[in-house]
Motif scaffolding. Structure first.
Motif, short mmCIF file in Angstrom:
data_model
loop_
_atom_site.label_atom_id
_atom_site.label_comp_id
_atom_site.label_asym_id
_atom_site.label_seq_id
_atom_site.Cartn_x
_atom_site.Cartn_y
_atom_site.Cartn_z
N SER A 2 1.02 -1.08 -0.39
CA SER A 2 0.19 0.09 -0.02
C SER A 2 0.87 1.36 -0.23
O SER A 2 2.12 0.88 0.63
N VAL A 3 0.27 2.38 -0.28
CA VAL A 3 0.93 3.49 -0.11
C VAL A 3 2.24 4.09 0.54
O VAL A 3 3.20 4.16 0.60
N THR A 4 1.34 4.42 1.67
CA THR A 4 2.92 4.23 2.96
C THR A 4 3.56 3.33 3.13
O THR A 4 4.98 4.00 3.45
N PRO A 5 3.56 1.57 3.04
CA PRO A 5 4.64 0.96 3.47
C PRO A 5 5.51 1.72 2.34
O PRO A 5 7.27 1.49 2.34
N ALA A 6 5.05 1.64 1.07
CA ALA A 6 5.74 1.48 0.08
C ALA A 6 6.39 3.28 -0.29
O ALA A 6 8.19 2.71 -0.60
N LEU A 7 5.95 4.32 0.71
CA LEU A 7 7.22 5.77 0.78
C LEU A 7 7.86 5.50 1.46
O LEU A 7 8.97 5.26 1.22
N TYR A 8 7.71 4.42 2.79
CA TYR A 8 8.72 4.44 3.82
C TYR A 8 10.27 3.10 3.45
O TYR A 8 11.07 3.44 3.58
N LEU A 9 9.22 2.35 2.83
CA LEU A 9 10.75 1.41 1.99
C LEU A 9 11.29 2.20 1.11
O LEU A 9 12.66 2.09 0.70
N PHE A 10 11.16 3.14 -0.01
CA PHE A 10 11.70 3.95 -0.32
C PHE A 10 12.71 4.93 0.12
O PHE A 10 13.64 4.82 0.06
N TRP A 11 11.77 5.45 1.14
CA TRP A 11 13.33 6.43 1.84
C TRP A 11 13.73 5.64 2.81
O TRP A 11 15.01 5.57 2.50
N TYR A 12 13.70 4.43 3.00
CA TYR A 12 14.72 3.83 3.39
C TYR A 12 15.65 2.82 2.76
O TYR A 12 17.05 3.42 2.88
N ALA A 13 15.47 2.93 1.39
CA ALA A 13 16.27 2.44 0.20
C ALA A 13 17.53 3.81 -0.45
O ALA A 13 18.44 3.64 0.06
N LEU A 14 16.92 4.83 -0.40
CA LEU A 14 17.51 6.26 -0.57
C LEU A 14 18.26 6.39 0.49
O LEU A 14 19.25 7.00 0.29
N LYS A 15 18.21 5.98 1.95
CA LYS A 15 18.74 6.67 3.05
C LYS A 15 20.32 5.50 3.24
O LYS A 15 21.09 5.36 3.17
N ARG A 16 19.66 3.67 2.46
CA ARG A 16 20.68 3.18 2.22
C ARG A 16 21.85 3.78 1.38
O ARG A 16 23.22 3.34 1.21
N LYS A 17 21.84 4.32 -0.23
CA LYS A 17 22.81 4.93 -1.07
C LYS A 17 22.95 6.28 -0.44
O LYS A 17 23.68 6.52 -1.44
N GLU A 18 22.68 6.22 1.03
CA GLU A 18 23.63 7.39 1.41
C GLU A 18 24.93 6.82 1.74
O GLU A 18 25.22 6.37 2.25
N GLN A 19 25.85 7.57 1.17
CA GLN A 19 27.74 6.94 1.55
C GLN A 19 28.32 7.36 3.17
O GLN A 19 28.77 6.54 3.75
N ASP A 20 27.28 8.86 3.51
CA ASP A 20 27.92 9.20 4.76
C ASP A 20 27.17 8.19 5.79
O ASP A 20 27.80 8.03 7.41
N THR A 21 26.32 7.91 5.77
CA THR A 21 25.37 7.13 6.77
C THR A 21 26.03 5.71 7.33
O THR A 21 25.25 5.44 7.64
N GLU A 22 25.92 5.14 5.17
CA GLU A 22 25.37 3.51 5.43
C GLU A 22 24.11 2.78 5.42
O GLU A 22 24.37 2.38 5.75
N GLY A 23 23.36 4.31 5.50
CA GLY A 23 21.45 3.57 5.89
C GLY A 23 21.17 3.58 6.78
O GLY A 23 19.72 3.05 7.15
N TRP A 24 22.45 3.55 7.89
CA TRP A 24 21.51 3.56 8.90
C TRP A 24 20.46 4.61 9.84
O TRP A 24 20.77 5.39 9.40
N VAL A 25 19.54 3.94 10.43
CA VAL A 25 17.83 4.97 10.77
C VAL A 25 17.55 5.09 11.79
O VAL A 25 17.50 3.55 12.42
N ARG A 26 18.58 5.89 13.00
CA ARG A 26 18.03 5.20 14.20
C ARG A 26 16.88 5.42 14.54
O ARG A 26 16.33 6.66 14.74
N ASN A 27 15.65 4.63 15.56
CA ASN A 27 14.67 4.62 15.79
C ASN A 27 14.38 6.24 16.33
O ASN A 27 15.91 6.37 17.52
N PRO A 28 13.63 6.90 16.64
CA PRO A 28 13.66 8.04 17.94
C PRO A 28 12.83 7.16 19.03
O PRO A 28 12.18 6.71 18.98
N PRO A 29 13.11 7.82 20.50
CA PRO A 29 12.94 7.17 21.15
C PRO A 29 11.19 7.86 21.36
O PRO A 29 10.56 7.43 20.68
N SER A 30 10.26 6.47 22.33
CA SER A 30 9.27 6.12 22.10
C SER A 30 9.00 7.43 22.54
O SER A 30 7.24 7.48 22.29
#
Length: 380
Positions: A263-291
């Motif tokens: 569906s639209v929202t999970p697809a956009l989240y996955l696309f967002w993670y994929a773009l982060k993965r292609k960033e060399q400076d962070t190597e794609g790691w995304v930290r979860n914010p505090p709950s």
């Protein structure tokens, strides 16, 4: 390929020729030993016993030689296996080893034989046997055996490994795939496709789970079973790509060429993670914010994608008003995993989806896509 086959046939013919020649020679030699033991030795033993001083008269020696020659020259051997012409034998030098006399014929396979008797004082006879090869029968049998072996190898084929037998059975039994192709599959064609793939890529490993999914989801039409098999095995043996098609203003996801229904929202989240993965400076790691503390700064890049590719209004409002929540990230990762597993199975989807880690200095987990950045493609 023709040169390789001709070379193989030549070496096979040479091998068979040597084997036939060695077998024929050995068989003839054994036949001579049998004749000597059964017919020649008793005659010689009697002659020696009748000679008081073991000195043969020339006439007696000549008679014994003629008797021995008649016995040995009568040996024919097995007509089906013997590739030797009639052999010639000559007895020479009783009592001590001597040099063979000159013969008026060519010696292709000369043998020198001798034997002892019980008496140490008995003279030792020396025997020379010369044979020739029968060229035409020998060459004919050699070429016949080599040709039969080559034809048998062609029709029977190379031994198939257990792994490849499993692939052949898997590709053959998928009835839905062949119904879509509108054909009845031929096992020989499927086997040919598998063996051709192995010949081209002997070291490649095939992802069995991915192959099953490719078979079930395939909708392309191929001209032959071999082409179909080659296509599937090639895709199942390569590192799969995670592909995003955003040309229509929406995000569509494919993995290894297989559409993933998101569906639209999970697809956009996955696309967002994929773009982060292609960033060399962070190597794609995304930290979860505090709950209890959504991240407004990190929400900006995700919001931009939502606005650009027709994101859901509720998801956009939450990001604008609250920020990016850990719960939203967790929920969408779970939805992505469920969608991939439904199509690919858990084992195949695990190779592309999320890896996690925790740093010593921060209790919040970090996530990124496992797939390498080079295998993430975007069509825009």
């Amino acid at each position: 390929m023709t040169l390789v086959r001709s070379s193989s046939l030549m070496w096979l013919s040479l091998l068979y020729g040597l084997i036939i020649l060695a077998g024929s020679s050995f068989g003839r030699y054994q036949a001579y030993l049998s004749v000597i033991a059964d017919h020649v030795e008793p005659v010689l033993a009697t002659a020696w016993q009748d000679s008081a001083d073991y000195q043969f008269a020339p006439a007696l020696e000549q008679l014994l030689g003629q008797r021995l020659a008649r016995e040995l020259d009568g040996v024919q051997g097995n007509l089906l296996l013997s590739q030797l012409q009639q052999c010639h034998s000559s007895l020479y030098q009783f009592g001590r080893q001597g040099e063979p006399g000159s013969a008026g014929h060519s010696r292709w396979l000369p043998w020198s034989m001798s034997w002892w008797h019980d008496s140490a004082e008995a003279p030792q006879p020396w025997l020379q046997i010369d044979c020739r090869i029968q060229p035409l029968p020998w060459l004919s049998l050699t070429l016949l055996l080599a040709s039969v072996t080559a034809l048998g190898w062609h029709w029977i084929g190379k031994p198939v490994r257990d792994e490849d037998q499993h692939l052949i059975a898997l590709l053959f039994k998928q009835e839905t795939a062949w119904l879509h192709q509108n054909r009845v599959p031929k096992r020989s064609k499927i086997k040919a496709g598998v063996l051709h793939f192995r010949a081209l890529y002997p070291a490649r490993e095939i992802n069995g789970c991915l192959l099953e999914t490719l078979i079930k989801t395939n909708r392309a039409t191929f001209s032959s079973e071999q082409q179909y098999v080659m296509s599937l095995l090639t895709r199942a043996s390569q590192p799969p790509e995670l592909h995003f098609d955003v040309t229509g203003g929406k995000v569509q996801v494919c993995f290894a060429g297989i559409p993933i229904a998101l569906s639209v929202t999970p697809a956009l989240y996955l696309f967002w993670y994929a773009l982060k993965r292609k960033e060399q400076d962070t190597e794609g790691w995304v930290r979860n914010p505090p709950s209890n503390k959504p991240d407004r700064e990190m929400a900006h890049s995700l919001l931009a994608l939502m606005h650009q590719y027709a994101g859901h209004g509720r998801a956009i409002r939450e990001l604008e008003q609250v920020g990016l929540k850990a719960k939203s990230l967790d929920q969408n990762r779970s939805k992505i995993k469920e969608a991939f597993s439904a199509v690919l199975g858990e084992e195949a989807s695990e190779s592309a989806l999320f890896a996690s880690r925790k740093g010593d200095d921060n209790p919040q987990a970090e996530y990124r896509l496992k797939i390498s950045p080079e295998k993430i493609t975007i069509a825009s």
